[in-house]
Design a protein around this motif. Structure first.
Motif, PDB file in Angstrom:
ATOM      1  N   SER A 182      31.645  36.822  51.683  1.00  9.45           N
ATOM      2  CA  SER A 182      31.111  37.099  50.349  1.00  9.45           C
ATOM      3  C   SER A 182      31.622  36.063  49.361  1.00  9.45           C
ATOM      4  O   SER A 182      32.586  35.341  49.628  1.00  9.45           O
ATOM      5  CB  SER A 182      31.499  38.510  49.871  1.00  9.45           C
ATOM      6  OG  SER A 182      32.895  38.596  49.641  1.00  9.45           O
ATOM      7  N   MET A 183      30.943  36.033  48.204  1.00  9.60           N
ATOM      8  CA  MET A 183      31.344  35.182  47.084  1.00  9.60           C
ATOM      9  C   MET A 183      31.635  36.091  45.888  1.00  9.60           C
ATOM     10  O   MET A 183      30.805  36.937  45.522  1.00  9.60           O
ATOM     11  CB  MET A 183      30.232  34.196  46.722  1.00  9.60           C
ATOM     12  CG  MET A 183      29.675  33.396  47.883  1.00  9.60           C
ATOM     13  SD  MET A 183      30.836  32.188  48.568  1.00  9.60           S
ATOM     14  CE  MET A 183      30.877  30.972  47.252  1.00  9.60           C
ATOM     15  N   VAL A 184      32.815  35.923  45.296  1.00  6.75           N
ATOM     16  CA  VAL A 184      33.239  36.742  44.168  1.00  6.75           C
ATOM     17  C   VAL A 184      33.499  35.814  42.983  1.00  6.75           C
ATOM     18  O   VAL A 184      34.392  34.963  43.042  1.00  6.75           O
ATOM     19  CB  VAL A 184      34.514  37.549  44.505  1.00  6.75           C
ATOM     20  CG1 VAL A 184      34.975  38.349  43.300  1.00  6.75           C
ATOM     21  CG2 VAL A 184      34.272  38.466  45.702  1.00  6.75           C
ATOM     22  N   ASN A 185      32.724  35.952  41.915  1.00 11.91           N
ATOM     23  CA  ASN A 185      32.829  35.079  40.746  1.00 11.91           C
ATOM     24  C   ASN A 185      33.354  35.848  39.542  1.00 11.91           C
ATOM     25  O   ASN A 185      32.798  36.889  39.172  1.00 11.91           O
ATOM     26  CB  ASN A 185      31.456  34.496  40.392  1.00 11.91           C
ATOM     27  CG  ASN A 185      30.841  33.721  41.550  1.00 11.91           C
ATOM     28  OD1 ASN A 185      31.274  32.624  41.879  1.00 11.91           O
ATOM     29  ND2 ASN A 185      29.820  34.298  42.171  1.00 11.91           N
ATOM     30  N   LEU A 186      34.417  35.316  38.937  1.00  7.65           N
ATOM     31  CA  LEU A 186      35.000  35.894  37.726  1.00  7.65           C
ATOM     32  C   LEU A 186      34.826  34.920  36.570  1.00  7.65           C
ATOM     33  O   LEU A 186      34.787  33.705  36.774  1.00  7.65           O
ATOM     34  CB  LEU A 186      36.488  36.182  37.926  1.00  7.65           C
ATOM     35  CG  LEU A 186      36.887  37.072  39.094  1.00  7.65           C
ATOM     36  CD1 LEU A 186      38.394  37.195  39.175  1.00  7.65           C
ATOM     37  CD2 LEU A 186      36.246  38.437  38.950  1.00  7.65           C
ATOM     38  N   GLN A 220      26.255  44.813  43.016  1.00 10.07           N
ATOM     39  CA  GLN A 220      26.342  43.607  43.852  1.00 10.07           C
ATOM     40  C   GLN A 220      27.768  43.066  43.874  1.00 10.07           C
ATOM     41  O   GLN A 220      28.291  42.665  44.924  1.00 10.07           O
ATOM     42  CB  GLN A 220      25.380  42.545  43.327  1.00 10.07           C
ATOM     43  CG  GLN A 220      23.913  42.877  43.532  1.00 10.07           C
ATOM     44  CD  GLN A 220      22.996  41.867  42.872  1.00 10.07           C
ATOM     45  OE1 GLN A 220      23.447  40.917  42.232  1.00 10.07           O
ATOM     46  NE2 GLN A 220      21.690  42.061  43.013  1.00 10.07           N
ATOM     47  N   PHE A 221      28.410  43.075  42.713  1.00  6.22           N
ATOM     48  CA  PHE A 221      29.783  42.564  42.608  1.00  6.22           C
ATOM     49  C   PHE A 221      30.753  43.448  43.380  1.00  6.22           C
ATOM     50  O   PHE A 221      31.637  42.957  44.092  1.00  6.22           O
ATOM     51  CB  PHE A 221      30.181  42.496  41.140  1.00  6.22           C
ATOM     52  CG  PHE A 221      31.577  42.011  40.900  1.00  6.22           C
ATOM     53  CD1 PHE A 221      31.915  40.688  41.113  1.00  6.22           C
ATOM     54  CD2 PHE A 221      32.565  42.889  40.474  1.00  6.22           C
ATOM     55  CE1 PHE A 221      33.209  40.237  40.896  1.00  6.22           C
ATOM     56  CE2 PHE A 221      33.859  42.457  40.257  1.00  6.22           C
ATOM     57  CZ  PHE A 221      34.185  41.125  40.463  1.00  6.22           C
ATOM     58  N   GLU A 222      30.597  44.740  43.255  1.00  4.09           N
ATOM     59  CA  GLU A 222      31.471  45.694  43.938  1.00  4.09           C
ATOM     60  C   GLU A 222      31.404  45.518  45.453  1.00  4.09           C
ATOM     61  O   GLU A 222      32.432  45.504  46.137  1.00  4.09           O
ATOM     62  CB  GLU A 222      31.048  47.104  43.526  1.00  4.09           C
ATOM     63  CG  GLU A 222      31.938  48.219  44.009  1.00  4.09           C
ATOM     64  CD  GLU A 222      31.484  49.551  43.446  1.00  4.09           C
ATOM     65  OE1 GLU A 222      30.691  50.229  44.141  1.00  4.09           O
ATOM     66  OE2 GLU A 222      31.887  49.909  42.326  1.00  4.09           O
ATOM     67  N   ARG A 223      30.202  45.356  45.983  1.00  6.09           N
ATOM     68  CA  ARG A 223      30.052  45.185  47.429  1.00  6.09           C
ATOM     69  C   ARG A 223      30.612  43.845  47.892  1.00  6.09           C
ATOM     70  O   ARG A 223      31.179  43.746  48.980  1.00  6.09           O
ATOM     71  CB  ARG A 223      28.577  45.299  47.808  1.00  6.09           C
ATOM     72  CG  ARG A 223      27.986  46.687  47.581  1.00  6.09           C
ATOM     73  CD  ARG A 223      26.565  46.780  48.101  1.00  6.09           C
ATOM     74  NE  ARG A 223      25.974  48.081  47.815  1.00  6.09           N
ATOM     75  CZ  ARG A 223      25.007  48.282  46.941  1.00  6.09           C
ATOM     76  NH1 ARG A 223      24.498  47.254  46.270  1.00  6.09           N
ATOM     77  NH2 ARG A 223      24.518  49.485  46.734  1.00  6.09           N
ATOM     78  N   GLN A 226      34.669  42.996  35.507  1.00  8.31           N
ATOM     79  CA  GLN A 226      33.348  42.737  36.065  1.00  8.31           C
ATOM     80  C   GLN A 226      33.198  41.271  36.458  1.00  8.31           C
ATOM     81  O   GLN A 226      34.005  40.421  36.074  1.00  8.31           O
ATOM     82  CB  GLN A 226      32.265  43.091  35.041  1.00  8.31           C
ATOM     83  CG  GLN A 226      32.138  44.577  34.767  1.00  8.31           C
ATOM     84  CD  GLN A 226      31.679  45.360  35.976  1.00  8.31           C
ATOM     85  OE1 GLN A 226      30.982  44.845  36.839  1.00  8.31           O
ATOM     86  NE2 GLN A 226      32.077  46.619  36.058  1.00  8.31           N
ATOM     87  N   GLY A 227      32.153  40.983  37.218  1.00  7.99           N
ATOM     88  CA  GLY A 227      31.851  39.623  37.620  1.00  7.99           C
ATOM     89  C   GLY A 227      30.485  39.574  38.284  1.00  7.99           C
ATOM     90  O   GLY A 227      29.677  40.494  38.152  1.00  7.99           O
ATOM     91  N   ILE A 228      30.240  38.488  38.998  1.00  7.42           N
ATOM     92  CA  ILE A 228      28.986  38.314  39.742  1.00  7.42           C
ATOM     93  C   ILE A 228      29.352  38.055  41.197  1.00  7.42           C
ATOM     94  O   ILE A 228      30.225  37.232  41.487  1.00  7.42           O
ATOM     95  CB  ILE A 228      28.172  37.130  39.181  1.00  7.42           C
ATOM     96  CG1 ILE A 228      27.774  37.399  37.725  1.00  7.42           C
ATOM     97  CG2 ILE A 228      26.931  36.868  40.027  1.00  7.42           C
ATOM     98  CD1 ILE A 228      27.096  36.227  37.050  1.00  7.42           C
ATOM     99  N   GLY A 229      28.695  38.761  42.119  1.00  2.00           N
ATOM    100  CA  GLY A 229      29.060  38.614  43.524  1.00  2.00           C
ATOM    101  C   GLY A 229      27.863  38.635  44.456  1.00  2.00           C
ATOM    102  O   GLY A 229      26.787  39.122  44.113  1.00  2.00           O
ATOM    103  N   ALA A 230      28.097  38.079  45.646  1.00  2.00           N
ATOM    104  CA  ALA A 230      27.089  38.107  46.715  1.00  2.00           C
ATOM    105  C   ALA A 230      27.777  38.519  48.004  1.00  2.00           C
ATOM    106  O   ALA A 230      28.736  37.864  48.439  1.00  2.00           O
ATOM    107  CB  ALA A 230      26.434  36.736  46.876  1.00  2.00           C
ATOM    108  N   ASP A 231      27.321  39.611  48.597  1.00  3.57           N
ATOM    109  CA  ASP A 231      27.893  40.115  49.848  1.00  3.57           C
ATOM    110  C   ASP A 231      27.011  39.698  51.018  1.00  3.57           C
ATOM    111  O   ASP A 231      25.807  39.960  51.022  1.00  3.57           O
ATOM    112  CB  ASP A 231      28.015  41.635  49.796  1.00  3.57           C
ATOM    113  CG  ASP A 231      28.374  42.227  51.148  1.00  3.57           C
ATOM    114  OD1 ASP A 231      29.351  41.745  51.747  1.00  3.57           O
ATOM    115  OD2 ASP A 231      27.672  43.150  51.605  1.00  3.57           O
ATOM    116  N   TYR A 232      27.610  39.037  52.014  1.00  8.52           N
ATOM    117  CA  TYR A 232      26.880  38.628  53.215  1.00  8.52           C
ATOM    118  C   TYR A 232      27.167  39.546  54.405  1.00  8.52           C
ATOM    119  O   TYR A 232      26.567  39.391  55.460  1.00  8.52           O
ATOM    120  CB  TYR A 232      27.257  37.197  53.601  1.00  8.52           C
ATOM    121  CG  TYR A 232      27.018  36.168  52.519  1.00  8.52           C
ATOM    122  CD1 TYR A 232      25.818  36.119  51.826  1.00  8.52           C
ATOM    123  CD2 TYR A 232      28.000  35.235  52.191  1.00  8.52           C
ATOM    124  CE1 TYR A 232      25.597  35.170  50.835  1.00  8.52           C
ATOM    125  CE2 TYR A 232      27.794  34.284  51.205  1.00  8.52           C
ATOM    126  CZ  TYR A 232      26.586  34.261  50.525  1.00  8.52           C
ATOM    127  OH  TYR A 232      26.373  33.322  49.540  1.00  8.52           O
TER     128      TYR A 232
END
Length: 504
Positions: free
Chosen positions: A304-308, A390-393, A438-444
């Motif tokens: 995953s990608m986790v953006n703060l 999306q961010f949580e996952r 909070q942030g923006i994330g992508a879970d693979y």
């Protein structure tokens, strides 16, 4: 089953005892006035290191600019004042909501004693750990386990922070002859969460890990402390800038845990390699209202990608809470992609409503644009439900949090403080204790162990927001400056114990 378990308590190799002279202290572990690194040596032996019980324990002291222990603990008439000219020093002095004492750790490096090869490192340790903590505990949970172990108070920081940083009762300090006395300083016990120390028990034998050296790099004081308010008038609030003149000191530090003495069968069955849940920290920025960024992580097993997102001046600045993770200011939409193609979401994720949304009422007879600063519930102008899911996952490996501090109330409190543009008088403005997560994330992984190969592959992120627009609809404290983007790439790695080669 193991035959025996042995408790151990190790002092740092570079231990620097605290020395007290009257009410003044010297020594200890500190980024400013002591040793900025802490080193622990776990010797080679035919035993397993039980990683789940490994904790860093010690005591936390606040040291004033004149070298004395901060001990503003005596009950005062103004002890509960949140603001104003009578606000006390300990109300003005705060540590981040998420993580608490963990924020003294900037970086953790683990080496094997066989060759001093660096086999694990965690950069920007406190930011990621504080964020993960926020998604495991809700507001009520924080006043139990995190508060007692690491002085982290979560969404309760506005009330609780003033109670946790004093050394001891004011009257008692002068009567204690030794600064090493366990009555001086706030106790803490925190787990060191790196990939290597968050896996199966580690074999310390010569043909495996061969013992290890753990080095903890301490963070600057300005990353640990922050003033209560973003805007202050020191002439009318004498204690408002108190956080700028203090530093922390750690004392009586120990690394505590247990060795497991394995049976012959367990020794022979111990795996030759182990899978680790690792993370890589990357940095970028957001400069405009439509901003695109790209990374090529060169990792084979990305989960995953986790953006703060932090204000450009938020790092190492006591004027702001270092762990206040907010949306990009005026966040309207984002689009994530791999090699320019939308993935894992094949659509643009929009926030509806947002700060530029319009409204209709009376059957459409009355319409116009919303004015966020005039809303009673300012969080209602940020429809971020899908973004936060999306961010949580992405943060938790494809699952949703059972307990979480990331509530709508928290979003509203944070936005309310951001929109407060009044000038400081006897009251400060912009409460830093109302921090978001909070942030923006992508879970693979999709909660099924999925991964993506990102070797020579790009991760793309495009954000539509109000960054650097100067829009009057956005908080004046944030609408005209760029943002820092901290990205944590969660990935899987493999460590081979025979040659200590880590495959990423």
């Amino acid at each position: 089953m193991p035959i025996v378990k042995k408790h151990f308590s190790l002092s740092p190799l570079n231990d620097n005892p605290v020395v007290m002279s009257g009410n003044n202290i010297t020594g200890g572990m500190s980024h400013k006035d002591g040793f900025p690194t802490i080193k622990f040596s776990i010797p080679q032996q035919e035993a397993l290191l039980e990683t789940q019980t490994l904790h860093l324990v010690g005591q936390f002291l606040v040291k004033e600019s004149d070298g004395s222990i901060f001990d503003d603990a005596v009950v005062q008439n103004n002890d509960n004042a949140d603001n104003g000219a009578t606000m006390t020093k300990r109300t003005a002095l705060n540590i981040p909501n998420w993580g608490g004492i963990k924020n003294v750790i900037d970086k953790v490096v683990i080496q094997s004693k066989k060759s001093l090869v660096e086999i694990s490192s965690a950069i920007n340790y406190s930011q990621f750990e504080g964020l993960v903590e926020a998604y495991h505990y809700n507001k009520d949970d924080y006043i139990h386990t995190p508060l007692s172990r690491s002085l982290a108070s979560g969404a309760n920081a506005d009330q609780v922070n003033r109670k946790v940083l004093s050394a001891v009762n004011h009257v008692a300090v002068g009567s204690i002859p030794n600064a090493q006395d366990r009555m001086v300083g706030q106790h803490f016990s925190i787990k060191i969460n790196t990939d290597l120390l968050n896996t199966l028990p580690l074999h310390l034998g010569q043909d495996k890990l061969g013992g290890c050296l753990i080095t903890i790099h301490l963070a600057p004081d300005s990353a640990v402390f922050h003033c209560r308010h973003r805007v202050r008038d020191v002439a009318q609030q004498p204690n408002a800038n108190f956080a700028q003149g203090v530093n922390y000191v750690l004392k009586n530090l120990k690394l505590e845990g247990r060795y497991v003495i394995p049976t012959a069968q367990e020794n022979s069955a111990y795996p030759s390699q182990v899978s680790l849940n690792s993370r890589l920290n990357l940095i970028n920025d957001v400069q405009s209202s439509i901003n695109s960024s790209a990374y090529t992580p060169q990792l084979q097993f990305v989960k995953s990608m986790v953006n703060l997102y932090l204000d450009n001046d938020q790092t190492n600045n006591t004027d702001k809470n270092a762990n206040n993770f907010r949306h990009p200011v005026g966040h309207k939409a984002n689009q994530q992609a791999k090699n320019g193609l939308r993935f894992p979401y094949d659509y643009k994720t929009k926030l509806e409503p947002n700060f530029q949304s319009s409204f209709e009422r009376n059957g459409g007879n009355v319409s116009g644009e919303i004015t966020p600063s005039a809303l009673a519930v300012k969080g209602s102008c940020m429809g971020d439900v899908e973004v936060r899911k999306q961010f949580e996952r992405a943060l938790l490996g494809g699952i949703e949090a059972y307990h979480s501090s990331a509530t709508i109330d928290l979003l509203n409190d944070s936005l309310t403080e951001d929109y407060d543009g009044a000038g400081a008088t006897a009251n400060g403005v912009g409460n830093n204790c109302k921090a978001n997560c909070q942030g923006i994330g992508a879970d693979y992984s999709f909660a099924m162990g999925g991964i993506q190969n990102m070797v020579n592959q790009d991760y793309n992120l495009t954000i539509e927001s109000g960054v650097n627009t100067g829009s009057a609809l956005l908080p004046s404290s944030r609408n005209n400056q760029p943002l820092l983007q901290q990205t944590f790439v969660r990935h899987q790695s493999q460590l081979n114990f025979s040659n200590l080669v880590k495959v990423i």
